[in-house]
Structures are given as structure tokens and as C-alpha cells.
Scaffold this active site. Structure first.
Site, PDB file in Angstrom:
ATOM      1  N   ASN A   9       0.876  -1.174   0.000  1.00  0.00           N
ATOM      2  CA  ASN A   9       0.000   0.000   0.000  1.00  0.00           C
ATOM      3  C   ASN A   9       0.912   1.223   0.000  1.00  0.00           C
ATOM      4  O   ASN A   9       1.492   1.573   1.025  1.00  0.00           O
ATOM      5  CB  ASN A   9      -0.885  -0.017   1.255  1.00  0.00           C
ATOM      6  CG  ASN A   9      -1.702   1.256   1.378  1.00  0.00           C
ATOM      7  OD1 ASN A   9      -1.820   2.029   0.421  1.00  0.00           O
ATOM      8  ND2 ASN A   9      -2.278   1.485   2.548  1.00  0.00           N
ATOM      9  N   HIS A  97      -9.475   1.109   4.887  1.00  0.00           N
ATOM     10  CA  HIS A  97      -8.181   1.356   5.550  1.00  0.00           C
ATOM     11  C   HIS A  97      -8.389   2.325   6.711  1.00  0.00           C
ATOM     12  O   HIS A  97      -9.219   3.235   6.625  1.00  0.00           O
ATOM     13  CB  HIS A  97      -7.177   1.926   4.536  1.00  0.00           C
ATOM     14  CG  HIS A  97      -5.782   1.935   5.069  1.00  0.00           C
ATOM     15  ND1 HIS A  97      -5.330   2.930   5.898  1.00  0.00           N
ATOM     16  CD2 HIS A  97      -4.752   1.062   4.938  1.00  0.00           C
ATOM     17  CE1 HIS A  97      -4.066   2.671   6.240  1.00  0.00           C
ATOM     18  NE2 HIS A  97      -3.708   1.532   5.664  1.00  0.00           N
ATOM     19  N   GLU A  99      -6.794   4.778   7.670  1.00  0.00           N
ATOM     20  CA  GLU A  99      -6.634   6.201   7.332  1.00  0.00           C
ATOM     21  C   GLU A  99      -7.905   6.742   6.679  1.00  0.00           C
ATOM     22  O   GLU A  99      -8.271   7.900   6.875  1.00  0.00           O
ATOM     23  CB  GLU A  99      -5.396   6.386   6.438  1.00  0.00           C
ATOM     24  CG  GLU A  99      -4.117   6.259   7.259  1.00  0.00           C
ATOM     25  CD  GLU A  99      -2.923   5.682   6.528  1.00  0.00           C
ATOM     26  OE1 GLU A  99      -2.897   5.678   5.283  1.00  0.00           O
ATOM     27  OE2 GLU A  99      -1.999   5.204   7.216  1.00  0.00           O
ATOM     28  N   GLY A 175       2.358   2.241  10.687  1.00  0.00           N
ATOM     29  CA  GLY A 175       3.318   3.335  10.506  1.00  0.00           C
ATOM     30  C   GLY A 175       4.006   3.759  11.784  1.00  0.00           C
ATOM     31  O   GLY A 175       4.645   4.805  11.846  1.00  0.00           O
TER      32      GLY A 175
END
Ligand code: PEP
Length: 254
Positions: A9, A97, A99, A175
Site C-alpha cells: 500500500n 483502511h 486512514e 506506521g
């Protein structure tokens, strides 16, 4: 047997030129595509050139969009429809996702709408689910994740479910460099698989792929992949450099 799947991704990273260099470099690597499936999700602007490139290179790399909109066409400035995504050569789409959920406010019911439309149109779906740190601290992570799975897959047919891959991505691991332990990840994957069995049947629960995502890197991929119910990885940061992505794809040799 569920063939392992390693998916990149790229999020909002890498230009068309960067992507072309990346894929061209992949062509020169020794990858046995009979034992691993590879998916790359670049930005919308790279879907067409990169789909063309993998087609010309005869590489069995699937190109995925990172998002889509629910309408077919019309006055939706800035949005991208399924026919545009398919026309650009992508065969899959990442939906749900964290995000998209947390920055852009996407809800389970909106994601469910997208999932059904994508599947009806023949696009494969990588459906992301995962709990936030405070939810894990409050020990409600299983309820949170299974509720997301149930709501996002509501009314998805027995036929269409075969075109779904689930990605368990704890939000606190994305992340951040913090990875779920392989035991914790495996435990959640088992719960998701059991839930799919309840929703559908044993055959579907045994064949559906469940990926882990959240700070997967060359140093931890082999251990994660050694777990029975972890069928692959959805990778952000470590998928941006071809050297490290190759190590993920060839995780067995690490
Ligand atoms: C992701 O964005 O899906 C992801 C897992 O990112 P990272 O690998 O950087 O944690």
C-alpha cells in the site's frame, strides 16, 4: 492451501516515474509467482501506467486502487469511480483502511456499500479492519474487529465473498514501528476466521485469506508468516523501497 499474498500500500507516495522504476526493478528479481501472490496499490494517477507496465512485462502482479467512490459517474469532484479504476487496469481495491476511517470519516456502513458495489463490478476487495490502541487497552479489540467485519460484509453473497481478502491492521501498529506480536496477530486472525465460519461456512472460512498489516518489515515478516492463520501482509512503509519489498515477497528466504 491458501497461497501467501504480499500487498504493497503505497498510500500518497511515489510518482508515476518512481512507480515505473520500482516495477521495472521487480522484473529483474527472481520471484516465484507460483508460491506467492503480489499486489501493488499505487496512487490513482499511477494505476494506468503501472497496469500497462505489468501487462507488457507479463508479470503476474495485480494492481489495486487504494479507494473508490460509490457512484458510477456524476458531479462528485475529486472522486474516482469503479469503471475508471477498472478502465485503468486495476483488478482490486483496498477498502476500509484505517486512514480512510479515521482521517476521512468513513463508517462501516459506507465501507459496506463500497464493498458490495466493488464486488458486484468484479473488483477484488482487500477489506481492512483493526482496533485503536485505546480499544486494545480496554480489552475490547476482538469485539471491535468482529463488529467491523460483520458490518462491512453485511449482505455480501456466498459467491462474492470469494473475491475478498481481509487485512487485520491494528491501528496502533500502522506506521508506528510497533508490530503486534505474532501470537496476538494469530489470535485475532483465528477469531476472524471463526467469525467468517459463523457468517458463511467452513469452506469459505478455510479459503479466505487474512493478511496482517502494521509495521511489517523484512525483519519480522518470516515470523508473522509462520503463523497458521496469517496468510500474507499488507505493507505500507516497507513497501516503498524495492529492496525491502523484495525481501518481503521472498520472506521464506529471510
Ligand atoms: C498500511 O498502511 O496498511 C500499513 C500497514 O502501513 P505500515 O506497514 O507502514 O505500518
Amino acid at each position: 492451501m491458501r497461497r501467501p499474498l504480499i500487498a504493497a500500500n503505497w498510500k500518497m507516495n511515489l510518482t508515476v516515474e518512481d512507480g515505473e522504476k520500482f516495477i521495472t526493478a521487480l522484473f529483474t528479481e527472481d520471484i516465484d509467482y507460483n508460491i506467492v501472490d503480489v499486489v501493488i496499490a499505487p496512487s490513482f494517477t499511477s494505476l494506468y501506467p503501472l497496469s500497462n507496465l505489468v501487462m507488457k512485462g507479463h508479470a503476474p502482479i495485480a494492481i489495486a486502487a487504494q479507494n473508490m467512490y460509490v457512484e458510477q459517474d456524476g458531479a462528485y469532484t475529486g472522486e474516482v469511480s469503479i469503471s475508471m479504476i477498472k478502465g485503468a487496469g486495476a483488478t482490486q481495491v483496498i477498502l476500509g483502511h484505517s486512514e480512510r476511517r479515521n482521517i476521512f470519516g468513513e463508517t462501516d456502513s459506507f465501507i459496506n456499500k463500497k464493498v458490495k458495489i466493488a464486488l458486484n463490478s468484479g473488483l477484488g476487495v482487500i477489506l481492512c479492519v483493526g482496533e485503536k490502541e485505546e480499544e486494545r487497552d480496554a480489552k475490547v479489540e476482538v469485539e471491535v474487529v468482529l463488529s467491523q467485519v460483520g458490518k462491512c460484509l453485511k449482505d455480501v453473497s456466498y459467491d462474492d465473498i470469494n473475491n475478498i481478502v481481509i487485512a487485520y491492521e491494528p491501528v496502533w501498529a500502522i506506521g508506528t514501528g510497533k508490530t503486534a506480536s505474532s501470537d496476538d496477530a494469530e489470535c485475532m486472525h483465528k477469531r476472524i476466521r471463526a467469525f467468517i465460519k459463523q457468517m458463511y461456512n467452513t469452506e469459505i472460512s478455510e479459503s479466505i485469506k487474512i493478511l496482517y498489516g502494521g509495521s511489517v518489515k523484512p525483519g519480522n515478516v518470516k515470523e508473522l508468516m509462520s503463523m497458521e492463520d496469517i496468510d500474507g501482509a499488507l505493507v505500507g512503509g516497507a513497501s516503498l523501497k524495492v529492496e525491502s519489498f523484495i525481501k518481503l515477497i521472498n520472506f521464506k528466504n529471510n
